[in-house]
Design an enzyme around this catalytic site. Structure first.
Site, PDB file in Angstrom:
ATOM      1  N   CYS A 131       0.614  -1.184  -0.009  1.00  0.00           N
ATOM      2  CA  CYS A 131       0.050  -0.015   0.192  1.00  0.00           C
ATOM      3  C   CYS A 131       0.675   1.349   0.028  1.00  0.00           C
ATOM      4  O   CYS A 131       0.266   2.363   0.006  1.00  0.00           O
ATOM      5  CB  CYS A 131      -0.840  -0.180   1.135  1.00  0.00           C
ATOM      6  SG  CYS A 131      -1.915  -1.614   1.213  1.00  0.00           S
ATOM      7  N   HIS A 188      -2.830   6.937   2.730  1.00  0.00           N
ATOM      8  CA  HIS A 188      -3.203   5.758   2.023  1.00  0.00           C
ATOM      9  C   HIS A 188      -4.774   5.453   2.770  1.00  0.00           C
ATOM     10  O   HIS A 188      -4.920   5.581   3.940  1.00  0.00           O
ATOM     11  CB  HIS A 188      -2.411   4.400   2.320  1.00  0.00           C
ATOM     12  CG  HIS A 188      -2.729   3.017   2.313  1.00  0.00           C
ATOM     13  ND1 HIS A 188      -3.594   2.786   1.126  1.00  0.00           N
ATOM     14  CD2 HIS A 188      -3.064   1.987   3.150  1.00  0.00           C
ATOM     15  CE1 HIS A 188      -4.085   1.593   1.097  1.00  0.00           C
ATOM     16  NE2 HIS A 188      -3.802   1.052   2.420  1.00  0.00           N
ATOM     17  N   ASN A 220     -10.560  -0.033   0.484  1.00  0.00           N
ATOM     18  CA  ASN A 220      -8.857   0.263   0.531  1.00  0.00           C
ATOM     19  C   ASN A 220      -8.302  -0.611  -0.643  1.00  0.00           C
ATOM     20  O   ASN A 220      -8.541  -1.769  -0.825  1.00  0.00           O
ATOM     21  CB  ASN A 220      -8.471  -0.734   1.864  1.00  0.00           C
ATOM     22  CG  ASN A 220      -6.993  -0.870   1.966  1.00  0.00           C
ATOM     23  OD1 ASN A 220      -6.164  -0.624   0.784  1.00  0.00           O
ATOM     24  ND2 ASN A 220      -6.403  -0.929   3.186  1.00  0.00           N
TER      25      ASN A 220
HETATM   26  C1  LIG Z   1      -9.389  -5.131  10.723  1.00  0.00           C
HETATM   27  C2  LIG Z   1     -10.012  -4.182  11.921  1.00  0.00           C
HETATM   28  C3  LIG Z   1     -11.029  -3.500  11.248  1.00  0.00           C
HETATM   29  C4  LIG Z   1     -10.865  -5.083  13.118  1.00  0.00           C
HETATM   30  O1  LIG Z   1     -11.188  -4.240  14.048  1.00  0.00           O
HETATM   31  P1  LIG Z   1     -11.150  -4.449  15.490  1.00  0.00           P
HETATM   32  O2  LIG Z   1     -11.799  -3.233  15.910  1.00  0.00           O
HETATM   33  O3  LIG Z   1      -9.612  -4.747  15.697  1.00  0.00           O
HETATM   34  O4  LIG Z   1     -12.062  -5.774  15.633  1.00  0.00           O
HETATM   35  P2  LIG Z   1     -11.823  -7.158  16.192  1.00  0.00           P
HETATM   36  O5  LIG Z   1     -11.120  -8.097  15.211  1.00  0.00           O
HETATM   37  O6  LIG Z   1     -10.998  -6.859  17.642  1.00  0.00           O
HETATM   38  O7  LIG Z   1     -13.239  -7.838  16.378  1.00  0.00           O
HETATM   39  C5  LIG Z   1     -14.188  -6.744  17.364  1.00  0.00           C
HETATM   40  C6  LIG Z   1     -15.544  -7.635  17.391  1.00  0.00           C
HETATM   41  O8  LIG Z   1     -16.175  -7.306  15.875  1.00  0.00           O
HETATM   42  C7  LIG Z   1     -16.007  -8.906  15.440  1.00  0.00           C
HETATM   43  N1  LIG Z   1     -16.022  -8.428  13.981  1.00  0.00           N
HETATM   44  C8  LIG Z   1     -14.891  -8.631  13.334  1.00  0.00           C
HETATM   45  N2  LIG Z   1     -15.024  -8.274  12.243  1.00  0.00           N
HETATM   46  C9  LIG Z   1     -16.276  -8.203  11.856  1.00  0.00           C
HETATM   47  C10 LIG Z   1     -17.130  -7.755  10.766  1.00  0.00           C
HETATM   48  N3  LIG Z   1     -16.591  -7.491   9.592  1.00  0.00           N
HETATM   49  N4  LIG Z   1     -18.433  -7.525  10.945  1.00  0.00           N
HETATM   50  C11 LIG Z   1     -19.051  -7.690  12.246  1.00  0.00           C
HETATM   51  N5  LIG Z   1     -18.274  -7.854  13.356  1.00  0.00           N
HETATM   52  C12 LIG Z   1     -16.969  -8.290  13.050  1.00  0.00           C
HETATM   53  C13 LIG Z   1     -15.294  -9.622  16.106  1.00  0.00           C
HETATM   54  O9  LIG Z   1     -15.821 -11.036  15.839  1.00  0.00           O
HETATM   55  C14 LIG Z   1     -15.331  -9.128  17.447  1.00  0.00           C
HETATM   56  O10 LIG Z   1     -16.453  -9.464  18.012  1.00  0.00           O
HETATM   57  P3  LIG Z   1     -16.416 -10.036  19.392  1.00  0.00           P
HETATM   58  O11 LIG Z   1     -15.914  -8.759  20.402  1.00  0.00           O
HETATM   59  O12 LIG Z   1     -17.896 -10.640  19.884  1.00  0.00           O
HETATM   60  O13 LIG Z   1     -15.278 -11.066  19.688  1.00  0.00           O
HETATM   61  C15 LIG Z   1      -9.118  -3.415  12.386  1.00  0.00           C
HETATM   62  O14 LIG Z   1      -8.296  -4.099  13.425  1.00  0.00           O
HETATM   63  C16 LIG Z   1      -8.364  -2.639  11.532  1.00  0.00           C
HETATM   64  O15 LIG Z   1      -8.588  -1.719  10.697  1.00  0.00           O
HETATM   65  N6  LIG Z   1      -6.923  -2.908  11.510  1.00  0.00           N
HETATM   66  C17 LIG Z   1      -5.966  -2.396  10.519  1.00  0.00           C
HETATM   67  C18 LIG Z   1      -6.111  -3.130   9.296  1.00  0.00           C
HETATM   68  C19 LIG Z   1      -5.788  -2.407   7.932  1.00  0.00           C
HETATM   69  O16 LIG Z   1      -5.724  -1.040   7.704  1.00  0.00           O
HETATM   70  N7  LIG Z   1      -5.214  -2.866   7.009  1.00  0.00           N
HETATM   71  C20 LIG Z   1      -4.901  -2.299   5.879  1.00  0.00           C
HETATM   72  C21 LIG Z   1      -3.389  -1.965   5.966  1.00  0.00           C
HETATM   73  S1  LIG Z   1      -2.780  -1.290   4.400  1.00  0.00           S
END
Ligand SMILES: CC(C)(COP(=O)(O)OP(=O)(O)OC[C@H]1O[C@@H](n2cnc3c(N)ncnc32)[C@H](O)[C@@H]1OP(=O)(O)O)[C@@H](O)C(=O)NCCC(=O)NCCS
EC number: 2.3.1.180
Length: 318
Positions: free
Chosen positions: A119, A244, A274
């Site tokens: 990215c 990004h 993204n």
């Molecule tokens: C991926 C991302 C959105 C996940 O968000 P988060 O707040 O870390 O979420 P978690 O994985 O801790 O999950 C939180 C809860 O939401 C749920 N959940 C995860 N994905 C879900 C989705 N798509 N829809 C609904 N619920 C979801 C999980 O199961 C969890 O539930 P629980 O609390 O009952 O166990 C976040 O970590 C993120 O944006 N990270 C950066 C990734 C990124 O930018 N990548 C590209 C880099 S170039």
């Protein structure tokens, strides 16, 4: 040995972009996986994204975006002598996308190579193009970011499918009396290389979401500030901040720490998802098209992603 006349500076002469026609909304995704519009909008910031059909490739999207940038620059294909494509989602290892895109656009025998810095790729490619123009290795460079993440995402995995998308953005870089592309600040954290990966051709994209989120919201604002400092630009002078488009919460966290309250913040992720190396030129080109930024203003770019890699520079908006 003789060094050719070198240009005092390089600048972005024009931009172009392309998005596939097919729009996939959060409600569409909720029909096939356990997710919902409220969760995706609040945690990621995406409302809808574009997904290319089976027959549409990274090279196809790159050619359209590159052709638009070339047309907007007023140059002809003969004026371009280097093509760089930033991508990490090609279907095949060879040939590279740059040679294919250059040929399709009628550019005669350009230097042609791809950059894979995930990215951050567009910012790496832009810095390389700027150096080539300033150093006399190229006169005009076509720089494209093009990605088809949809081919590498498991459409049953809600932790990635809600984030990634397809598209392309392009810039034409040429010589300039006054520098229009500032010094790049680039680097990597290879110790976290397993945080975002596609292990092999039998596996889909995997990411440790929270590791990436923590890194992006704590390690990158100093890079943004340093890119401004190296260009001799105070953040208060920026017209736009175009990071990004990884996640809206990441974008807003870095923007707060940058402290450029007057700058328009790119939030293209809301409608584009993204798109990895495509996201910065795609966002800036769309902002320019909508009249949200003005030509001649200064924009700070900041790419970051798998590697983990990062790069940013201040540019004059074409
Ligand atoms: C991926 C991302 C959105 C996940 O968000 P988060 O707040 O870390 O979420 P978690 O994985 O801790 O999950 C939180 C809860 O939401 C749920 N959940 C995860 N994905 C879900 C989705 N798509 N829809 C609904 N619920 C979801 C999980 O199961 C969890 O539930 P629980 O609390 O009952 O166990 C976040 O970590 C993120 O944006 N990270 C950066 C990734 C990124 O930018 N990548 C590209 C880099 S170039």
């Amino acid at each position: 040995m003789r060094i050719p006349d070198i240009a005092p500076g390089a600048k972005v002469l024009a931009l172009g972009h392309y998005q596939p026609a097919n729009i996939v909304t959060n409600d569409d995704l909720a029909k096939t996986m356990d997710t919902n519009d409220e969760w995706i909008q609040s945690r990621v910031g995406v409302k809808e994204r574009r997904v290319a059909p089976d027959g549409e490739s990274v090279e196809d999207m790159a050619t359209i975006a590159g052709g638009k940038a070339l047309a907007a620059s007023g140059l002809s294909p003969e004026d371009v002598d280097l093509v760089i494509v930033a991508t990490c989602t090609l279907e095949t290892q060879i040939p590279n996308a740059a040679a294919v895109v250059g040929h399709r656009l009628g550019i005669k025998a350009p230097g042609a190579f791809d950059v894979n810095a995930a990215c951050a790729g567009f910012c790496y490619a832009l810095a390389t193009a700027s150096a080539a123009v300033r150093g006399g290795s190229a006169r005009h460079v076509l720089v494209v970011g093009s990605e088809k993440l949809s081919s590498w995402v498991d459409w049953t995995d809600r932790s990635t499918a809600v984030i990634f998308a397809d598209g392309a953005g392009a810039a034409v870089v040429g010589p300039s009396d006054v520098p229009g592309i500032g010094p790049v600040v680039w680097g990597s954290s290879g110790d976290k290389s397993e945080a975002i990966a596609i292990k092999d051709r039998d596996n889909y994209l995997y990411q440790e979401g929270q590791t990436v989120f923590r890194w992006a919201t704590t390690a990158l604002h100093p890079v943004a500030l340093e890119a401004c400092a190296r260009a001799g630009v105070d953040p208060s002078e920026l017209s736009a901040f175009v990071p990004h488009q990884a996640n809206l919460r990441i974008i807003e966290a870095i923007a707060r720490k940058l402290g450029a309250e007057q700058a328009v913040i790119a939030r293209d992720i809301v409608h584009a998802g993204n798109t990895s190396a495509a996201s910065i030129p795609l966002a800036l080109s769309r902002m320019l098209e909508r009249g949200e930024v003005r030509s001649g203003g200064l924009a700070l770019t900041l790419g970051f992603g798998a590697g983990l890699t990062y790069a940013g520079q201040v540019i004059e908006i074409p």
